[in-house]
Design an enzyme around this catalytic site. Structure first.
Site, mmCIF file in Angstrom:
data_model
loop_
_atom_site.group_PDB
_atom_site.id
_atom_site.type_symbol
_atom_site.label_atom_id
_atom_site.label_comp_id
_atom_site.label_asym_id
_atom_site.label_seq_id
_atom_site.Cartn_x
_atom_site.Cartn_y
_atom_site.Cartn_z
ATOM 1 N N HIS A 102 0.948 -1.369 -0.072
ATOM 2 C CA HIS A 102 0.042 0.072 0.119
ATOM 3 C C HIS A 102 0.759 1.373 0.078
ATOM 4 O O HIS A 102 1.956 1.249 0.578
ATOM 5 C CB HIS A 102 -0.946 0.088 1.098
ATOM 6 N N TYR A 114 0.801 19.569 33.039
ATOM 7 C CA TYR A 114 -0.687 19.609 33.243
ATOM 8 C C TYR A 114 -1.419 18.192 32.418
ATOM 9 O O TYR A 114 -2.525 18.069 32.932
ATOM 10 C CB TYR A 114 -1.353 20.742 32.177
#
Length: 496
Positions: free
Chosen positions: A203, A346
């Protein structure tokens, strides 16, 4: 326009006015919209066969039918649904049509439609375990169920991406990290040149992955194939030896089980020892055919794939999970984390080992695992395997019918549920190509079937692949009859 979306204009206007002052629909409004959408969905699936597979539109037709600017005020859902039905659905190629025999089908089973609603309803982001613990654990469970169903050992684990292109790209990044020196921090310029090896039938996503990973298209070695379009192990060995002699470091071998054009199967048992001997990452692209390992009699095609470092399978192809759902399996998670894991303050948590955001480029992650989990629960592995078994039988029967009249010849061995064939014309490849282009154009224009094409050994080739959960033998009959009619019309006096 379906009659179930008819409604008095006054009531619709009142609803729109109320919605203008609200942040979201009320529960009653949502319920009514879902009922309308559900009725439309059931009706669409029931009658999709009546639609042409390919739309009769030209570029720009659909866009011209839509408003040029966004509406300033809310509109009632019934009006939106009516426009969707009239202007948008009429411009779709219907992948759920039973006559869709092109490419590798991505049809949708009903349980997956219901699951998509639930995914949208909860609207979670499974980037960290703590942002949605159940989403992470359902995904891991569903992936492990798939691993078991296709017979891979429990040394494999994995996760779900959108498509096989992303899965292969992510695997290449891990392979690059293993093969390169300090690529993660220093980039590629300071390290050795790297090479990727794949079949000339593989592919295009392998080349795109090399481009995106900074290796460039010239790093990809397209290895020769044999008469059955399978990668030659001796050619791979020679290519690796040549690169090593030139100071180029091999990074990845990408084998394919079910190539895009012919669904051929690379000889993984012969390729795996070569990759292992040279310390090269072995990736197996089984995006289309991988789920067929659930069928006992198909299992021999998958010998050796347990030696791979990574494998990709797409449940949104042959299993009927709705787009998008591509499963990447791997034996060792460490190279994946080493290539991309990056946790700012965070996003720090005490559960880092279960944070799927560390594997792959994306931070936000849809709750794709629910679709696969629901599919297994509602269809069962026996039911899924039986559907694929039936598709394979239909493809083999279609191939036999194609050649028995003499109008067509097989261009490659029938593999899984894919048939490659052509109307042959000796001596003039251009004439042969024009003939087959016209045949496929006529069949597709009929609206009942949609076939695709490829090129094999420089010759134009028609391609038929059975994969839709809606396809029955009569739909193959329609396609074959149309093919033979077109061949007879274009070749008067010849067999067929």
């Amino acid at each position: 326009m379906p009659d179930h979306i008819d409604r008095p204009h006054g009531e619709a206007a009142r609803e729109a006015a109320e919605a203008a002052t609200a942040a979201d629909w009320s529960g009653d409004t949502l319920r009514e919209a879902l009922v309308r959408a559900a009725e439309w969905t059931v009706d669409y699936r029931k009658r999709v066969e009546e639609r042409p597979v390919l739309p009769d539109v030209q570029p720009g037709d659909v866009r011209r039918a839509l408003a040029k600017a966004p509406p300033r005020a809310p509109e009632p859902f019934e009006r939106v649904l009516a426009d969707f039905d009239e202007h948008i659905v009429s411009g779709l190629t219907h992948w759920n049509h039973p006559g869709f025999l092109a490419y590798f089908s991505s049809s949708t089973r009903a349980p997956s439609i219901a699951a998509e609603l639930l995914v949208a309803a909860v609207g979670v982001n499974a980037m960290l375990w703590r942002t949605s613990p159940a989403a992470t654990e359902v995904e891991r469970t569903a992936v492990d169920w798939l691993r078991q169903a296709v017979g891979l050992p429990d040394t494999f684990s994995g996760l779900i991406f959108d498509t096989a292109s992303t899965s292969t790209f992510t695997a290449l990044l891990a392979a690059r990290e293993r093969a390169g020196d300090g690529v993660r921090d220093d980039g590629l310029p300071g390290g050795p040149a790297l090479a990727v090896y794949t079949s000339e039938q593989s592919h295009s996503s392998v080349e795109k992955s090399a481009i995106a990973a900074g290796l460039g298209r010239r790093s990809v070695r397209r290895i020769e194939t044999d008469a059955a379009f399978r990668m030659r192990a001796d050619a791979l060995e020679a290519a690796i030896a040549d690169d090593l002699a030139r100071g180029i470091r091999p990074a990845m071998v990408c084998a394919t089980i079910g190539t895009t054009s012919t669904a051929s199967v690379d000889p993984v048992p012969a390729l795996a020892p070569i990759a292992e001997r040279h310390g090269v990452w072995l990736h197996v692209d089984a995006a289309y055919a991988g789920p067929a390992a659930m069928i006992p009699e198909q299992r021999p095609h998958f010998r050796g794939w347990e030696a791979a470092d990574s494998i990709v399978l797409n449940p949104h192809k042959w299993l009927g999970t709705s787009l998008d759902c591509s499963v990447l399996l791997y034996r060792d998670v460490a190279p994946f984390r080493a290539s991309l894991a990056l946790t700012p303050t965070y996003l720090e948590s005490e559960d880092d080992e279960t944070d799927l955001m560390d594997i792959g480029l994306a931070l936000g992650r849809r709750f794709r695992g629910l679709k696969l989990w629901v599919l297994f629960r509602c269809a069962g592995t026996d039911g899924l395997a039986e559907t694929m078994r039936r598709h394979i039988a239909m493809a083999e029967a279609a191939a036999a019918r194609l050649v028995e009249g003499g109008a067509f010849e097989l261009a490659a061995p029938v593999s899984f549920s894919t048939v490659c064939f052509r109307a042959a014309r000796e001596g003039d490849a251009a004439v042969e190509a024009r003939l087959n282009r016209e045949i496929i154009s006529r069949v597709n224009a009929g609206g009942r079937s949609f076939l695709s094409h490829t090129e094999l050994h420089g010759r134009y080739t028609v391609r038929l692949s059975v994969g839709s959960v809606h396809t029955e033998e009569r739909h193959l009959d329609d396609a074959l009859d149309a093919l033979h009619r077109a061949a007879a019309d274009l070749s008067p006096g010849e067999p067929g």
